[in-house]
Design an enzyme around this catalytic site. Structure first.
Site, PDB file in Angstrom:
ATOM      1  N   TYR A   1      30.240  22.891  57.459  1.00 51.77           N
ATOM      2  CA  TYR A   1      30.398  22.552  58.885  1.00 51.77           C
ATOM      3  C   TYR A   1      29.042  22.235  59.516  1.00 51.77           C
ATOM      4  CZ  TYR A   1      31.928  23.255  63.760  1.00 51.77           C
ATOM      5  OH  TYR A   1      32.204  23.110  65.105  1.00 51.77           O
TER       6      TYR A   1
ATOM      7  N   SER B   1      28.360  20.337  68.000  1.00 55.05           N
ATOM      8  CA  SER B   1      28.398  21.803  68.098  1.00 55.05           C
ATOM      9  C   SER B   1      26.972  22.301  68.251  1.00 55.05           C
ATOM     10  CB  SER B   1      28.982  22.377  66.800  1.00 55.05           C
ATOM     11  OG  SER B   1      28.748  23.770  66.704  1.00 55.05           O
TER      12      SER B   1
END
Ligand code: BGC
Length: 255
Positions: free
Chosen positions: A156, A143
């Site tokens: 995350y 990401s």
């Protein structure tokens, strides 16, 4: 077709970016093991879609946060299709919790599903590829947040930061076996992980405003990058991340 005779495993393969990756690899002729945890019906439907593309896929229910289950994926690929050439560590979750309010359970879940799975998925797939002796590709779906803080989504970010270093370090360690390890770093993608944002017009407008291309990606736009990285024209990329984020990381407009 560039992936004829290749066998791929895609974790978290029956929805979101994973589903598009399964279809993009199959469209190039790869046979695919679709890892999934929930929704066997969606997996069955995807297997049929792959058959419609003229390739083959088999679903395998496995919890990728458990090493034994990851081994089951490799065993399924070898038993069904004879080998493993491409491992896509895609499965991921997020809790949208901050450093102050993340519980131990939330922390463990995000780190285990996102990072532990990618670590052991890399390890187990690499052992199989070394046994085969013909190299391979390991693609970690990361990401922009492997690098870019996202306040309120701390576990995350930790997990994706870990994948960043997994990709770099494993890429260096496995290079002598011609196993290329590459990360693909999407920005915001129109998938279930972003459902709450997509349902909130104000939040969505803010998000789109932070992306130079002015919109979220469609999952196919990420899957096409993965298909390239898995294919015969990506022979000199390893130990690095390719960001497919519409310019988001370079933008000065914050989230
Ligand atoms: C996260 C999304 C977020 C996007 C852009 C993704 O990795 O899963 O929640 O919207 O990054 O910040």
């Amino acid at each position: 077709m560039s992936l004829e005779n290749k066998v791929a495993i895609v974790t978290g393969g029956n929805s979101g970016i994973g589903k598009s990756i399964v279809l993009a690899l199959a469209a190039q002729g790869a046979k695919v093991v679709i890892d999934y945890l929930f929704d066997p019906d969606a997996t069955d439907a995807l297997e049929k879609e792959v058959a419609g593309l003229g390739s083959q896929a088999v679903g395998c229910q496995a919890d990728v946060s458990k090493v034994d289950d990851l081994q089951k994926l490799i065993d399924t690929a070898v038993q069904t299709f004879g080998r493993v050439d491409i491992m896509v560590n895609n499965a991921g979750v997020e809790t949208r919790t901050s450093v102050l309010d993340t519980t131990e359970g939330q922390y463990d879940k995000v780190l285990d599903v996102n990072l532990k799975s990618a670590f052991f998925g890399t390890q187990i797939a690499a052992k199989q590829m070394i046994k085969q002796g013909e190299g391979g590709r390991i693609i970690n779906i990361t990401s922009v947040h492997e690098d870019w803080p996202m306040p309120g989504n701390t576990p995350y970010c930790l997990s994706k930061g870990g994948i960043r270093m997994l990709t770099r370090t494993a890429g260096v360690e496995l290079a002598s076996h011609n196993i290329l390890v590459v990360g693909v770093g999407p920005g915001a993608v129109a998938t279930p992980i972003n459902t709450s944002t997509m349902k909130d017009p104000a939040l969505l407008a803010k998000l789109d405003g932070a992306i130079p291309l002015g919109r979220m990606a469609q999952p196919e736009e990420i899957a096409n990058v993965v298909a390239f990285l898995a294919g015969p024209n990506a022979t000199y990329l390893t130990a690095t991340t390719i960001f497919a984020d519409g310019g988001m990381m370079q933008s000065s407009v914050g989230l």
